[in-house]
Design a protein around this motif. Structure first.
Motif, short mmCIF file in Angstrom:
data_model
loop_
_atom_site.label_atom_id
_atom_site.label_comp_id
_atom_site.label_asym_id
_atom_site.label_seq_id
_atom_site.Cartn_x
_atom_site.Cartn_y
_atom_site.Cartn_z
N PRO A 39 0.90 -1.19 0.01
CA PRO A 39 0.21 -0.08 -0.03
C PRO A 39 0.84 1.28 -0.01
N ALA A 40 0.32 2.19 -0.46
CA ALA A 40 0.95 3.37 -0.76
C ALA A 40 1.18 4.32 0.55
N ALA A 41 0.37 3.87 1.66
CA ALA A 41 0.45 4.39 3.06
C ALA A 41 1.34 3.82 3.94
N ILE A 93 10.22 -6.01 2.47
CA ILE A 93 10.14 -6.58 0.99
C ILE A 93 9.77 -5.50 0.18
N VAL A 94 10.07 -5.42 -1.01
CA VAL A 94 9.77 -4.23 -2.28
C VAL A 94 9.22 -5.08 -3.41
N ALA A 95 8.38 -3.96 -4.11
CA ALA A 95 8.14 -4.55 -5.37
C ALA A 95 9.13 -5.09 -6.46
N GLY A 96 8.89 -6.11 -6.68
CA GLY A 96 9.81 -6.84 -7.68
C GLY A 96 10.47 -8.08 -6.84
N ASN A 97 10.15 -8.14 -5.66
CA ASN A 97 10.63 -9.26 -4.93
C ASN A 97 9.65 -10.60 -5.08
N THR A 98 10.22 -11.70 -4.82
CA THR A 98 9.42 -12.88 -4.39
C THR A 98 9.72 -13.43 -3.58
N LEU A 157 5.78 -27.90 2.49
CA LEU A 157 4.89 -26.99 2.11
C LEU A 157 5.73 -25.62 1.65
N GLU A 158 5.50 -24.98 0.37
CA GLU A 158 6.14 -24.01 -0.12
C GLU A 158 5.17 -22.93 -0.71
N LEU A 159 4.96 -21.90 -0.11
CA LEU A 159 3.97 -20.75 -0.65
C LEU A 159 4.98 -19.59 -1.08
N THR A 160 4.54 -19.45 -2.29
CA THR A 160 5.41 -18.36 -3.26
C THR A 160 4.67 -17.24 -3.63
N ASN A 161 4.96 -15.86 -3.35
CA ASN A 161 4.18 -14.81 -3.82
C ASN A 161 5.00 -13.87 -4.44
N PRO A 162 4.68 -13.17 -5.45
CA PRO A 162 5.42 -12.02 -5.91
C PRO A 162 4.84 -10.88 -5.00
N VAL A 163 5.94 -9.64 -5.03
CA VAL A 163 5.50 -8.44 -4.66
C VAL A 163 5.38 -7.45 -5.53
N VAL A 164 4.32 -6.41 -5.52
CA VAL A 164 3.97 -5.57 -6.42
C VAL A 164 3.63 -4.36 -5.58
N ASP A 165 3.88 -3.17 -6.24
CA ASP A 165 3.09 -1.60 -5.65
C ASP A 165 1.66 -1.91 -5.94
N ASP A 166 0.83 -1.60 -4.86
CA ASP A 166 -0.62 -1.44 -5.08
C ASP A 166 -1.07 -0.16 -6.21
N GLU A 167 -1.85 -0.47 -7.03
CA GLU A 167 -2.03 0.54 -7.88
C GLU A 167 -3.23 1.59 -7.32
#
Length: 260
Positions: free
Chosen positions: A105-107, A237-242, A250-260
């Motif tokens: 979030p931008a906040a 974590i920052v945008a572009g991270n995985t 168990l492996e839980l993988t998520n990409p990180v993006v900036d919210d629009e």
């Protein structure tokens, strides 16, 4: 048994049972009729895991979270170890599944990962259960990531906003109904760099204690999730991270993006 929630190639959302051993490339998922609680009714409709889209394995009415449940994490945050479990809630709207985007979030200017073992409550739910009977309330184990806006957590003085943004609770990739929880490796890697690497044996309050404690505060409904605290090593974590959370196998993988 591995229980998942997924979208079929035909676009239908359903629960299923994952079958397979060894190399996951040969694993398949078979749809079940209805909800996974109770007696499972397999439908015979089966697909390769590569041909379906995995969702969060459950949509809980609430996610009950436990803070500072590893002494080393409490120390790295400059906090004392609590004398009893420290509870807070995440809204159901914060839940996402494997592969879904963590949206920053931008906040907030400082968002962190927190790898956690998650307990899924079974069909009978749980209300005022004893520690000795707590295992009967467990449907299974999965992985979770308690995403936290650390700057907002500090500035607000409470954790509702900092922990409650949409996408701030990745869960998955499936529920393991047979996993032991008392000494399981729990880890987190960001862009393949391991940051957290510990074991659930280092919890201050173990799983039966947590289930009993929470159930004496609030009724746990079928499918509710308790995430049991994070070990040391949390970080930004920052945008572009995985981000990959590991709990046992168990492996839980998520990409990180900036919210629009």
């Amino acid at each position: 048994m591995r229980i998942a929630r997924f979208v079929t190639p035909q676009g239908q959302m359903t629960f299923g049972v994952i079958d397979g051993t060894g190399d996951k490339s040969g694993w398949t998922i078979e749809a079940i009729d209805g909800h996974p609680f109770g007696e499972l009714a397999r439908t015979g409709h089966r697909w390769s895991l590569d041909d379906v889209r995995m969702l969060s394995p459950i949509l809980p009415s609430k996610v009950v979270c436990v803070g500072r449940n590893y002494a080393a994490h409490a120390a790295e945050m400059g906090n004392e170890v609590p004398k009893q479990p420290m509870l807070f809630l995440k809204p159901s709207t914060s839940v996402i599944g494997p592969g879904d985007q963590i949206r920053l979030p931008a906040a907030s200017q400082h968002v962190e990962h927190e790898a956690e073992l998650a307990v899924v409550i079974g069909a009978s739910g749980a209300r005022k259960v004893s520690r000795e009977n707590a295992d009967a309330a467990i449907f299974g184990i999965t992985a979770a990531n308690d995403i936290s806006a650390r700057d907002l957590q500090k500035s607000d003085g409470q954790w509702g906003r900092a922990k409650g943004f949409d996408s701030f609770c990745p869960i998955g990739p499936w529920i393991d109904t047979d996993m032991a929880y008392d000494d399981v490796r729990i880890a987190c890697a960001v862009d393949s760099q391991v940051r957290q690497d510990s074991t659930t044996a280092r919890m201050i309050f173990d799983v039966p204690t947590l289930i009993s404690y929470v159930s004496h505060v609030m009724t746990l409904l079928p499918g509710d999730v308790i995430i049991t605290g994070t070990p040391e090593g949390v970080g930004p974590i920052v945008a572009g991270n995985t981000v990959t959370v590991t709990v046992g196998d168990l492996e839980l993988t998520n990409p990180v993006v900036d919210d629009e």
